[in-house]
Design a protein around this motif. Structure first.
Motif, PDB file in Angstrom:
ATOM      1  N   ASN A   1       0.786  -1.057   0.032  1.00 39.21           N
ATOM      2  CA  ASN A   1      -0.004   0.026   0.000  1.00 39.21           C
ATOM      3  C   ASN A   1       1.030   1.066  -0.052  1.00 39.21           C
ATOM      4  OD1 ASN A   1      -2.113  -1.546   0.196  1.00 39.21           O
ATOM      5  ND2 ASN A   1      -2.622  -1.371   2.265  1.00 39.21           N
ATOM      6  N   ILE A   2       1.960   1.229   0.614  1.00 37.14           N
ATOM      7  CA  ILE A   2       2.977   2.265   0.836  1.00 37.14           C
ATOM      8  C   ILE A   2       3.414   2.655  -0.644  1.00 37.14           C
ATOM      9  CG2 ILE A   2       5.216   3.172   1.773  1.00 37.14           C
ATOM     10  CD1 ILE A   2       4.497   1.542   4.171  1.00 37.14           C
ATOM     11  N   LEU A   3       3.931   1.336  -0.979  1.00 36.67           N
ATOM     12  CA  LEU A   3       4.366   1.865  -2.308  1.00 36.67           C
ATOM     13  C   LEU A   3       3.518   2.224  -3.629  1.00 36.67           C
ATOM     14  CD1 LEU A   3       7.065  -1.591  -2.633  1.00 36.67           C
ATOM     15  CD2 LEU A   3       7.510   1.026  -2.071  1.00 36.67           C
ATOM     16  N   ILE A   4       2.553   1.766  -3.559  1.00 34.49           N
ATOM     17  CA  ILE A   4       1.228   2.215  -4.459  1.00 34.49           C
ATOM     18  C   ILE A   4       0.855   3.487  -4.221  1.00 34.49           C
ATOM     19  CG2 ILE A   4      -1.079   2.023  -5.080  1.00 34.49           C
ATOM     20  CD1 ILE A   4      -0.874  -1.165  -4.258  1.00 34.49           C
ATOM     21  N   LEU A   5       0.882   3.924  -2.830  1.00 33.25           N
ATOM     22  CA  LEU A   5       0.940   5.219  -2.615  1.00 33.25           C
ATOM     23  C   LEU A   5       1.794   6.377  -3.246  1.00 33.25           C
ATOM     24  CD1 LEU A   5      -0.638   7.682  -1.272  1.00 33.25           C
ATOM     25  CD2 LEU A   5       0.831   7.125   0.818  1.00 33.25           C
ATOM     26  N   LEU A   6       3.077   5.855  -3.077  1.00 36.31           N
ATOM     27  CA  LEU A   6       4.143   6.588  -3.558  1.00 36.31           C
ATOM     28  C   LEU A   6       4.016   6.695  -5.233  1.00 36.31           C
ATOM     29  CD1 LEU A   6       7.305   5.441  -1.509  1.00 36.31           C
ATOM     30  CD2 LEU A   6       5.952   7.826  -1.455  1.00 36.31           C
ATOM     31  N   LEU A   7       3.640   5.621  -5.841  1.00 43.63           N
ATOM     32  CA  LEU A   7       3.478   5.503  -7.194  1.00 43.63           C
ATOM     33  C   LEU A   7       2.355   6.411  -7.627  1.00 43.63           C
ATOM     34  CD1 LEU A   7       4.175   4.222  -9.852  1.00 43.63           C
ATOM     35  CD2 LEU A   7       2.426   2.524  -9.515  1.00 43.63           C
ATOM     36  N   VAL A   8       1.528   6.765  -7.148  1.00 48.13           N
ATOM     37  CA  VAL A   8       0.065   7.732  -7.252  1.00 48.13           C
ATOM     38  C   VAL A   8       0.876   8.964  -7.066  1.00 48.13           C
ATOM     39  CG1 VAL A   8      -2.031   8.574  -6.490  1.00 48.13           C
ATOM     40  CG2 VAL A   8      -1.599   6.190  -6.816  1.00 48.13           C
ATOM     41  N   LEU A   9       1.705   9.471  -6.267  1.00 45.11           N
ATOM     42  CA  LEU A   9       2.081  10.711  -5.644  1.00 45.11           C
ATOM     43  C   LEU A   9       2.941  11.139  -6.718  1.00 45.11           C
ATOM     44  CD1 LEU A   9       2.739  10.603  -2.053  1.00 45.11           C
ATOM     45  CD2 LEU A   9       0.871  11.827  -3.160  1.00 45.11           C
TER      46      LEU A   9
ATOM     47  N   ALA B   1      21.357  13.510   5.985  1.00 45.17           N
ATOM     48  CA  ALA B   1      21.582  14.729   6.959  1.00 45.17           C
ATOM     49  C   ALA B   1      20.374  14.757   7.765  1.00 45.17           C
ATOM     50  CB  ALA B   1      21.690  16.122   6.360  1.00 45.17           C
ATOM     51  N   ILE B   2      20.656  14.879   9.266  1.00 44.65           N
ATOM     52  CA  ILE B   2      19.712  14.811  10.277  1.00 44.65           C
ATOM     53  C   ILE B   2      18.690  15.902  10.058  1.00 44.65           C
ATOM     54  CG2 ILE B   2      20.886  16.507  11.843  1.00 44.65           C
ATOM     55  CD1 ILE B   2      19.821  12.916  13.007  1.00 44.65           C
ATOM     56  N   GLU B   3      18.896  16.863   9.563  1.00 47.31           N
ATOM     57  CA  GLU B   3      17.924  18.164   9.350  1.00 47.31           C
ATOM     58  C   GLU B   3      16.877  17.741   8.238  1.00 47.31           C
ATOM     59  OE1 GLU B   3      21.716  19.313   7.181  1.00 47.31           O
ATOM     60  OE2 GLU B   3      21.357  18.570   9.075  1.00 47.31           O
ATOM     61  N   ASN B   4      17.263  16.807   7.216  1.00 49.38           N
ATOM     62  CA  ASN B   4      16.398  16.465   6.182  1.00 49.38           C
ATOM     63  C   ASN B   4      15.352  15.339   6.860  1.00 49.38           C
ATOM     64  OD1 ASN B   4      17.928  18.162   4.634  1.00 49.38           O
ATOM     65  ND2 ASN B   4      19.357  16.423   3.695  1.00 49.38           N
ATOM     66  N   ILE B   5      15.649  14.493   7.938  1.00 47.84           N
ATOM     67  CA  ILE B   5      14.786  13.518   8.483  1.00 47.84           C
ATOM     68  C   ILE B   5      14.437  13.848   9.839  1.00 47.84           C
ATOM     69  CG2 ILE B   5      15.850  11.851   6.916  1.00 47.84           C
ATOM     70  CD1 ILE B   5      17.502  10.748   9.468  1.00 47.84           C
ATOM     71  N   MET B   6      14.378  14.876  10.156  1.00 47.27           N
ATOM     72  CA  MET B   6      14.122  15.562  11.616  1.00 47.27           C
ATOM     73  C   MET B   6      12.543  14.998  12.031  1.00 47.27           C
ATOM     74  SD  MET B   6      15.202  15.978  14.356  1.00 47.27           S
ATOM     75  CE  MET B   6      16.789  16.269  13.571  1.00 47.27           C
ATOM     76  N   ASP B   7      11.739  15.509  10.936  1.00 46.89           N
ATOM     77  CA  ASP B   7      10.120  15.177  11.353  1.00 46.89           C
ATOM     78  C   ASP B   7       9.995  13.621  11.643  1.00 46.89           C
ATOM     79  OD1 ASP B   7       9.810  17.918  11.069  1.00 46.89           O
ATOM     80  OD2 ASP B   7       8.883  17.820   8.981  1.00 46.89           O
ATOM     81  N   THR B   8      10.648  12.865  10.717  1.00 45.86           N
ATOM     82  CA  THR B   8      10.506  11.240  10.966  1.00 45.86           C
ATOM     83  C   THR B   8      11.115  10.962  12.294  1.00 45.86           C
ATOM     84  OG1 THR B   8      10.434  11.024   8.543  1.00 45.86           O
ATOM     85  CG2 THR B   8      11.375   9.310  10.133  1.00 45.86           C
ATOM     86  N   LEU B   9      12.098  11.533  12.514  1.00 43.94           N
ATOM     87  CA  LEU B   9      13.026  11.054  13.759  1.00 43.94           C
ATOM     88  C   LEU B   9      12.010  11.491  15.240  1.00 43.94           C
ATOM     89  CD1 LEU B   9      16.597  11.405  13.072  1.00 43.94           C
ATOM     90  CD2 LEU B   9      15.353   9.391  13.213  1.00 43.94           C
TER      91      LEU B   9
ATOM     92  N   ALA C   1      14.856  -0.907  11.433  1.00 48.74           N
ATOM     93  CA  ALA C   1      15.504  -1.024  10.310  1.00 48.74           C
ATOM     94  C   ALA C   1      15.516   0.387   9.496  1.00 48.74           C
ATOM     95  CB  ALA C   1      15.508  -2.163   9.626  1.00 48.74           C
ATOM     96  N   ALA C   2      14.503   0.847   9.246  1.00 49.53           N
ATOM     97  CA  ALA C   2      14.287   1.952   8.327  1.00 49.53           C
ATOM     98  C   ALA C   2      14.863   3.326   8.961  1.00 49.53           C
ATOM     99  CB  ALA C   2      12.474   2.265   8.168  1.00 49.53           C
ATOM    100  N   VAL C   3      14.861   3.386  10.277  1.00 50.38           N
ATOM    101  CA  VAL C   3      15.148   4.352  11.195  1.00 50.38           C
ATOM    102  C   VAL C   3      16.918   4.314  10.826  1.00 50.38           C
ATOM    103  CG1 VAL C   3      15.684   5.409  13.357  1.00 50.38           C
ATOM    104  CG2 VAL C   3      13.563   4.737  12.470  1.00 50.38           C
ATOM    105  N   GLN C   4      17.357   3.082  11.124  1.00 50.39           N
ATOM    106  CA  GLN C   4      18.962   2.894  10.927  1.00 50.39           C
ATOM    107  C   GLN C   4      19.437   3.329   9.636  1.00 50.39           C
ATOM    108  OE1 GLN C   4      20.172  -1.361  10.085  1.00 50.39           O
ATOM    109  NE2 GLN C   4      21.212  -0.958  12.374  1.00 50.39           N
TER     110      GLN C   4
ATOM    111  N   ILE D   1       8.154   6.340   5.193  1.00 49.93           N
ATOM    112  CA  ILE D   1       6.852   5.920   5.505  1.00 49.93           C
ATOM    113  C   ILE D   1       7.002   4.644   6.177  1.00 49.93           C
ATOM    114  CG2 ILE D   1       4.879   4.922   4.216  1.00 49.93           C
ATOM    115  CD1 ILE D   1       5.385   7.016   2.382  1.00 49.93           C
ATOM    116  N   MET D   2       8.084   3.848   6.216  1.00 51.23           N
ATOM    117  CA  MET D   2       8.133   2.598   6.688  1.00 51.23           C
ATOM    118  C   MET D   2       8.714   2.773   7.873  1.00 51.23           C
ATOM    119  SD  MET D   2      10.033   0.197   3.466  1.00 51.23           S
ATOM    120  CE  MET D   2       9.600  -1.347   4.072  1.00 51.23           C
ATOM    121  N   ALA D   3       9.309   3.714   8.350  1.00 51.49           N
ATOM    122  CA  ALA D   3       9.786   3.944   9.777  1.00 51.49           C
ATOM    123  C   ALA D   3       8.743   4.412  10.557  1.00 51.49           C
ATOM    124  CB  ALA D   3      10.774   5.110   9.685  1.00 51.49           C
TER     125      ALA D   3
END
Length: 235
Positions: free
Chosen positions: A9-17, A111-119, A101-104, A88-90
């Motif tokens: 479902n995640i990959l399908i969503l990304l495909l649609v986007l 760069a940390i500033e580019n993934i801060m919202d996820t972290l 694993a996705a976080v790792q 999305i997987m994280a």
């Protein structure tokens, strides 16, 4: 936190986007998940494409975890879509090991500033495994954004080992907010946390008022530069 039941479902969503910046594939397979993976891996051998497709789209959590780790290998981190999938997987996979694993992979390759919202989200994950992976990831960076996550985990995480580890790493940051947080940590009900808070305060300030938080607070209120005693160590 909203968990998405299937990675397909995640990959399908990304495909649609959309797949801005990806190489267009001439022959599109009927399976939209396969189409996305082919666009994600435009220059990879067919065998590698197929492996990634099977693993990321699998109902088996261990297979999805292996697919995530593949996204951290070789040229995969440079593909535009990779970070989107990992974010999305994280945040959304139902399995804690896949999220960890996705976080790792994210922390290792971006760069940390580019993934801060996820972290910031994974720092509050219901799984201790994911929170530990998030903590160790930000521990390897010395940036203001990483400091903010450490402060939250020191103050609010329900697991004492997380609070203690965050208190330990905060000793790298010469910031009054850090000192205030560590002073509060002296009153933590778990000795491991209060002990590490005191040790970090000593490293940051060159002072020691034992576990007396009121004395620490009084000293901080009257100190123009709480780091002055160890200023030479930072030059």
């Amino acid at each position: 936190m909203l968990y998405i039941p299937r990675i397909t479902n995640i990959l399908i969503l990304l495909l649609v986007l959309g797949t801005s910046g990806c190489v267009t594939v001439k022959e599109e397979p009927q399976n939209p998940v396969a189409a996305w993976v082919l666009k994600l891996l435009p220059d990879s051998p067919q065998v590698r494409r197929q492996k990634l497709l099977e693993r990321l789209g699998s109902a088996d959590a261990d297979q999805r975890r292996q697919g995530v780790l593949m996204l951290g290998e070789g040229q995969a981190p440079t593909w535009e879509a990779t970070a989107k999938i990992l974010r999305i997987m994280a945040r959304g996979d139902v399995d804690a090991q896949v999220r960890a694993a996705a976080v790792q992979v994210l922390v290792k390759n971006y760069a940390i500033e580019n993934i801060m919202d996820t972290l910031k989200e994974t720092a509050n994950d219901k799984s201790l495994l994911v929170r530990r992976e998030t903590l160790e990831g930000v521990c390897r960076r010395q940036q203001d954004d990483a400091m903010e996550i450490l402060l939250v985990m020191r103050e609010k995480d329900e697991e004492r080992s997380i609070r203690a580890r965050a208190a330990e790493v905060l000793a790298k940051y010469r910031n009054r907010k850090v000192i205030r947080s560590l002073i509060n940590g002296l009153e933590d009900p778990e000795f491991a946390v209060s002990f590490q808070s005191r040790e970090s305060l000593k490293k940051l300030t060159g002072r020691d008022f034992d576990y007396d938080s009121k004395e620490w607070q009084g000293w901080l209120a009257t100190s123009e530069d709480p780091f002055a005693a160890l200023a030479g160590d930072y030059e």
